[in-house]
Each structure stands twice: as C-alpha cells, then as structure tokens.
Design a protein around this motif. Sequence first.
Motif, PDB file in Angstrom:
ATOM      1  N   THR A 163      -4.875  14.697   8.863  1.00 47.37           N
ATOM      2  CA  THR A 163      -3.998  13.895   8.023  1.00 47.37           C
ATOM      3  C   THR A 163      -3.968  14.495   6.627  1.00 47.37           C
ATOM      4  N   THR A 164      -2.867  14.277   5.911  1.00 48.81           N
ATOM      5  CA  THR A 164      -2.759  14.757   4.540  1.00 48.81           C
ATOM      6  C   THR A 164      -1.656  14.014   3.804  1.00 48.81           C
ATOM      7  N   ASN A 165      -1.771  13.990   2.487  1.00 48.41           N
ATOM      8  CA  ASN A 165      -0.677  13.465   1.675  1.00 48.41           C
ATOM      9  C   ASN A 165       0.057  14.610   0.966  1.00 48.41           C
ATOM     10  N   ASP A 166      -0.318  15.850   1.302  1.00 51.33           N
ATOM     11  CA  ASP A 166       0.327  17.031   0.717  1.00 51.33           C
ATOM     12  C   ASP A 166       0.304  18.164   1.747  1.00 51.33           C
ATOM     13  N   PRO A 167       1.258  18.162   2.694  1.00 46.20           N
ATOM     14  CA  PRO A 167       1.233  19.142   3.779  1.00 46.20           C
ATOM     15  C   PRO A 167       1.210  20.599   3.321  1.00 46.20           C
ATOM     16  N   GLU A 168       1.976  20.939   2.292  1.00 46.36           N
ATOM     17  CA  GLU A 168       2.016  22.335   1.846  1.00 46.36           C
ATOM     18  C   GLU A 168       0.653  22.787   1.331  1.00 46.36           C
ATOM     19  N   ARG A 169       0.031  21.945   0.516  1.00 47.27           N
ATOM     20  CA  ARG A 169      -1.304  22.275  -0.004  1.00 47.27           C
ATOM     21  C   ARG A 169      -2.306  22.389   1.136  1.00 47.27           C
ATOM     22  N   ARG A 170      -2.272  21.435   2.069  1.00 49.64           N
ATOM     23  CA  ARG A 170      -3.243  21.419   3.160  1.00 49.64           C
ATOM     24  C   ARG A 170      -3.070  22.631   4.074  1.00 49.64           C
ATOM     25  N   GLU A 171      -1.835  23.016   4.333  1.00 53.07           N
ATOM     26  CA  GLU A 171      -1.593  24.196   5.156  1.00 53.07           C
ATOM     27  C   GLU A 171      -2.187  25.437   4.487  1.00 53.07           C
ATOM     28  N   GLN A 172      -2.013  25.546   3.179  1.00 52.90           N
ATOM     29  CA  GLN A 172      -2.568  26.682   2.445  1.00 52.90           C
ATOM     30  C   GLN A 172      -4.098  26.653   2.475  1.00 52.90           C
ATOM     31  N   THR A 219       0.465   4.630   5.451  1.00 49.49           N
ATOM     32  CA  THR A 219      -0.724   4.470   4.620  1.00 49.49           C
ATOM     33  C   THR A 219      -1.812   5.435   5.118  1.00 49.49           C
ATOM     34  N   GLU A 220      -2.750   5.742   4.232  1.00 53.81           N
ATOM     35  CA  GLU A 220      -3.856   6.614   4.626  1.00 53.81           C
ATOM     36  C   GLU A 220      -4.611   6.027   5.813  1.00 53.81           C
ATOM     37  N   GLN A 221      -4.848   4.715   5.771  1.00 52.91           N
ATOM     38  CA  GLN A 221      -5.562   4.044   6.857  1.00 52.91           C
ATOM     39  C   GLN A 221      -4.785   4.161   8.176  1.00 52.91           C
ATOM     40  N   GLY A 222      -3.479   3.962   8.121  1.00 51.52           N
ATOM     41  CA  GLY A 222      -2.659   4.081   9.319  1.00 51.52           C
ATOM     42  C   GLY A 222      -2.661   5.499   9.870  1.00 51.52           C
ATOM     43  N   ALA A 223      -2.597   6.480   8.991  1.00 49.54           N
ATOM     44  CA  ALA A 223      -2.604   7.879   9.423  1.00 49.54           C
ATOM     45  C   ALA A 223      -3.941   8.250  10.050  1.00 49.54           C
ATOM     46  N   SER A 262       4.035  12.651  12.329  1.00 48.15           N
ATOM     47  CA  SER A 262       4.271  11.235  12.043  1.00 48.15           C
ATOM     48  C   SER A 262       5.192  11.092  10.837  1.00 48.15           C
ATOM     49  N   ARG A 263       5.668   9.890  10.674  1.00 45.29           N
ATOM     50  CA  ARG A 263       6.372   9.541   9.441  1.00 45.29           C
ATOM     51  C   ARG A 263       5.310   9.292   8.374  1.00 45.29           C
ATOM     52  N   LYS A 264       5.710   9.122   7.131  1.00 43.22           N
ATOM     53  CA  LYS A 264       4.762   8.774   6.073  1.00 43.22           C
ATOM     54  C   LYS A 264       4.263   7.353   6.312  1.00 43.22           C
ATOM     55  N   LYS A 310       0.844  -1.186   0.000  1.00 39.69           N
ATOM     56  CA  LYS A 310       0.000   0.000   0.000  1.00 39.69           C
ATOM     57  C   LYS A 310       0.884   1.243   0.000  1.00 39.69           C
ATOM     58  N   LYS A 311       0.399   2.276  -0.655  1.00 42.43           N
ATOM     59  CA  LYS A 311       1.132   3.526  -0.766  1.00 42.43           C
ATOM     60  C   LYS A 311       1.277   4.184   0.612  1.00 42.43           C
ATOM     61  N   GLN A 312       2.500   4.547   0.959  1.00 49.44           N
ATOM     62  CA  GLN A 312       2.768   5.217   2.229  1.00 49.44           C
ATOM     63  C   GLN A 312       3.151   6.660   1.933  1.00 49.44           C
ATOM     64  N   ASP A 313       2.116   7.518   1.852  1.00 52.71           N
ATOM     65  CA  ASP A 313       2.363   8.909   1.491  1.00 52.71           C
ATOM     66  C   ASP A 313       1.600   9.896   2.369  1.00 52.71           C
ATOM     67  N   THR A 314       0.996   9.406   3.442  1.00 50.83           N
ATOM     68  CA  THR A 314       0.136  10.249   4.276  1.00 50.83           C
ATOM     69  C   THR A 314       0.772  10.450   5.647  1.00 50.83           C
ATOM     70  N   VAL A 315       0.652  11.682   6.160  1.00 52.50           N
ATOM     71  CA  VAL A 315       1.186  12.024   7.478  1.00 52.50           C
ATOM     72  C   VAL A 315       0.062  12.588   8.341  1.00 52.50           C
ATOM     73  N   THR A 316       0.281  12.570   9.647  1.00 55.20           N
ATOM     74  CA  THR A 316      -0.597  13.282  10.568  1.00 55.20           C
ATOM     75  C   THR A 316       0.076  14.601  10.906  1.00 55.20           C
TER      76      THR A 316
END
Length: 84
Positions: free
Chosen positions: A23-32, A52-56, A48-50, A3-9
Amino acid sequence: MTKKQDTVTYELKKGNEVLYVGTTNDPERREQEHTDSGKQFGHMNITSRKMTEQGAMKKEKKRLDTYRQNHGGNNPKYNKDDDG
C-alpha cells in the motif's frame, strides 16, 4: 470529519508474476524506493481506488491471504511477512 482517502494498494509484477503486494499514498515515490532497494520487477500495477489507509491495509492483507492460498502458503517473492 471524514478520513483522508489517499492510499492505494498495488502489486509489483514481472509479466504475470506477482512479486510484491503493498500500500502507498505516493505510488511514484514508492516505485522508486523499490527500484532503489534493488527489487527486480517489470511494472507497478495499482489494484485499488484511493481509500483510507486502514481500508487499503485491510485490502492488502486480504490480497496476500488469497495469494498464499493459491501458492502453497508462500508470500510473493519480496513480501517478508504475512502483513506485507
């Protein structure tokens, strides 16, 4: 297939005060997006580290549960429901 691991808390904070947990997979976009929506905060802290979306999402829920335990059952200022 892995599974893709690209999501952080993350948390939005003002000083030491936690205003939002998410949670987000694009912190800069989400902050904006938070800034554009009018949320007032000092900085975004990746918590968190990167993973899966489910894990985050599981980690986000656990963080919100802990926050509520320490704040009389209340969510952070900008979290509207118990799931973030």
